[in-house]
Design a protein around this motif. Structure first.
Motif, short mmCIF file in Angstrom:
data_model
loop_
_atom_site.label_atom_id
_atom_site.label_comp_id
_atom_site.label_asym_id
_atom_site.label_seq_id
_atom_site.Cartn_x
_atom_site.Cartn_y
_atom_site.Cartn_z
N ASP A 23 0.90 -1.23 -0.06
CA ASP A 23 -0.19 -0.01 0.06
C ASP A 23 0.98 1.38 0.01
O ASP A 23 0.20 2.60 -0.31
N ALA A 24 2.05 1.20 0.45
CA ALA A 24 3.07 2.39 0.45
C ALA A 24 4.48 1.77 0.33
O ALA A 24 4.83 0.77 0.66
N VAL A 25 5.20 2.81 -0.48
CA VAL A 25 6.56 2.22 -0.79
C VAL A 25 7.32 3.33 -0.39
O VAL A 25 7.14 4.75 -0.86
N VAL A 26 8.42 3.31 0.69
CA VAL A 26 9.27 4.26 1.11
C VAL A 26 10.65 4.18 0.60
O VAL A 26 10.97 2.97 0.71
N SER A 27 11.63 5.15 0.49
CA SER A 27 12.98 5.06 0.15
C SER A 27 13.66 6.35 0.67
O SER A 27 13.09 7.49 0.22
N HIS A 28 14.52 6.03 1.18
CA HIS A 28 15.34 7.56 1.94
C HIS A 28 16.73 7.45 1.60
O HIS A 28 17.60 6.63 2.04
N TRP A 29 17.29 8.34 0.64
CA TRP A 29 18.81 8.51 0.17
C TRP A 29 19.18 7.12 -0.18
O TRP A 29 20.64 6.78 0.13
N VAL A 30 18.83 6.68 -1.16
CA VAL A 30 19.35 5.22 -1.63
C VAL A 30 19.48 5.33 -3.02
O VAL A 30 20.69 4.71 -3.45
N VAL A 31 18.58 5.78 -3.91
CA VAL A 31 18.58 5.52 -5.30
C VAL A 31 19.87 6.24 -5.90
O VAL A 31 20.41 5.40 -6.91
N HIS A 32 20.21 7.31 -5.57
CA HIS A 32 21.35 7.88 -6.11
C HIS A 32 22.71 7.20 -5.95
O HIS A 32 23.86 7.52 -6.68
N ASN A 33 22.98 6.08 -5.27
CA ASN A 33 23.96 5.39 -4.96
C ASN A 33 24.19 4.41 -6.24
O ASN A 33 25.38 3.99 -6.46
N LEU A 34 23.24 4.32 -7.03
CA LEU A 34 23.49 3.56 -8.22
C LEU A 34 24.01 4.77 -9.39
O LEU A 34 23.16 5.56 -9.64
N PRO A 35 25.22 4.54 -9.88
CA PRO A 35 25.81 5.35 -10.68
C PRO A 35 25.25 5.56 -12.14
O PRO A 35 25.48 6.30 -12.80
N ASP A 36 24.55 4.45 -12.65
CA ASP A 36 24.06 4.25 -13.85
C ASP A 36 22.39 4.84 -13.92
O ASP A 36 21.72 4.39 -13.24
N ALA A 37 22.07 5.70 -14.88
CA ALA A 37 20.80 6.19 -14.84
C ALA A 37 19.81 5.13 -15.07
O ALA A 37 18.69 5.20 -14.65
N ALA A 38 20.04 4.25 -15.82
CA ALA A 38 19.18 3.15 -16.36
C ALA A 38 18.90 2.40 -15.02
O ALA A 38 17.67 1.78 -14.81
N ASP A 39 19.98 1.98 -14.22
CA ASP A 39 19.53 1.42 -12.99
C ASP A 39 18.57 2.17 -12.12
O ASP A 39 17.78 1.49 -11.43
N ARG A 40 18.82 3.62 -11.87
CA ARG A 40 18.19 4.17 -11.14
C ARG A 40 16.60 4.18 -11.67
O ARG A 40 15.56 4.03 -10.85
#
Length: 265
Positions: A177-194
């Motif tokens: 019902d909810a998905v949260v994420s805090h200061w994580v996605v930027h750790n992936l260097p590739d834009a496609a992975d993000r």
């Protein structure tokens, strides 16, 4: 929405410990260099005194910047992010009000900041956290840490964790019902992975569910991608003056912002 009072003080760790350590070393080095340069300026005359004076000024700036950033990162990790957590969850509750029985997923939850915060707002619901538990992203990052913090905040019965890659979430479509994420996605260097991580978050989110995505960079790319994929009722938490100053001091590499929105049908 029902909250649970803290049983004992949790420990959500230091974010980017290597960066903070580097800032601290730079600051201490600046103090040492400034001391040497000032001594040289006092003892010297003419051009040597002038050069030493300029060197002292530069070293002083390095000391101020390094120690100031280290102090800011320490405050943000120990105090600031817990306040930010509540602001984010409050905004999520406005976009899609919680009843307390929801299933919540924390993507890249580390020591459980958002995971436990969400669990505190549940009654019969569950909060699940996934991570790869990398110590370079957060100090003492391990599966036991969020479970310990959940126990300290009195919500251990509502929390579980698993080891998983955010690019391939091990959950069925529309599971949460909810998905949260805090200061994580930027750790992936590739834009496609993000982009792949964003797609996975939306895949496991039920129609009408709320997504909370906080990060320190790539915000416009996130927003455009999420809108294209059907996330609506977007709210942007831009961090105000503090985030703007952090962005300026870091050369644009650290500017906390958050996107909150609701998935369409």
């Amino acid at each position: 929405m029902i909250g649970v009072s803290e049983v004992s003080e949790p420990d959500y760790g230091i974010d980017a410990p290597g960066v903070r350590r580097g800032m601290l070393i730079a600051g201490i080095g600046g103090v040492a260099l400034c001391s040497v340069a000032v001594t040289a300026a006092v003892r010297a005359t003419g051009a040597v005194a002038t050069v030493s004076g300029w060197a002292a000024a530069g070293a002083a700036l390095l000391a101020i910047y390094g120690l100031g950033m280290a102090a800011y990162m320490t405050y943000g990790s120990r105090v600031g992010k817990r306040h930010d957590r509540e602001r984010l969850l409050d905004l999520a509750d406005v976009v899609s009000p919680l009843t307390g029985c929801e299933a919540v997923l924390d993507v890249g939850g580390g020591r459980g900041l958002m995971l436990v915060g969400a669990a505190r707002r549940l009654t019969t619901g569950v909060a699940v956290g996934i991570d790869l538990w990398r110590a370079e992203d957060q100090d003492a990052n391990m599966p036991e840490a969020p479970l310990d913090n959940a126990r300290r905040e009195g919500v251990a019965d509502r929390v579980s964790v698993a080891t998983a890659d955010a690019r391939v979430l091990p959950f069925a479509d529309r599971s949460f019902d909810a998905v949260v994420s805090h200061w994580v996605v930027h750790n992936l260097p590739d834009a496609a992975d993000r982009a792949r991580v964003l797609d996975e978050m939306l895949r496991v989110l039920r129609p009408g569910g709320v997504l909370v995505l906080a990060d320190i960079a790539h915000h416009e790319a996130y927003r455009a991608h999420l809108v294209e994929r059907g996330l609506g009722d977007l709210r942007i938490l831009d961090g105000g003056l503090e985030a703007a100053m952090a962005g300026a001091l870091s050369g644009g590499t650290f500017r906390p912002k958050a996107i909150v929105g609701r998935r369409g049908g």
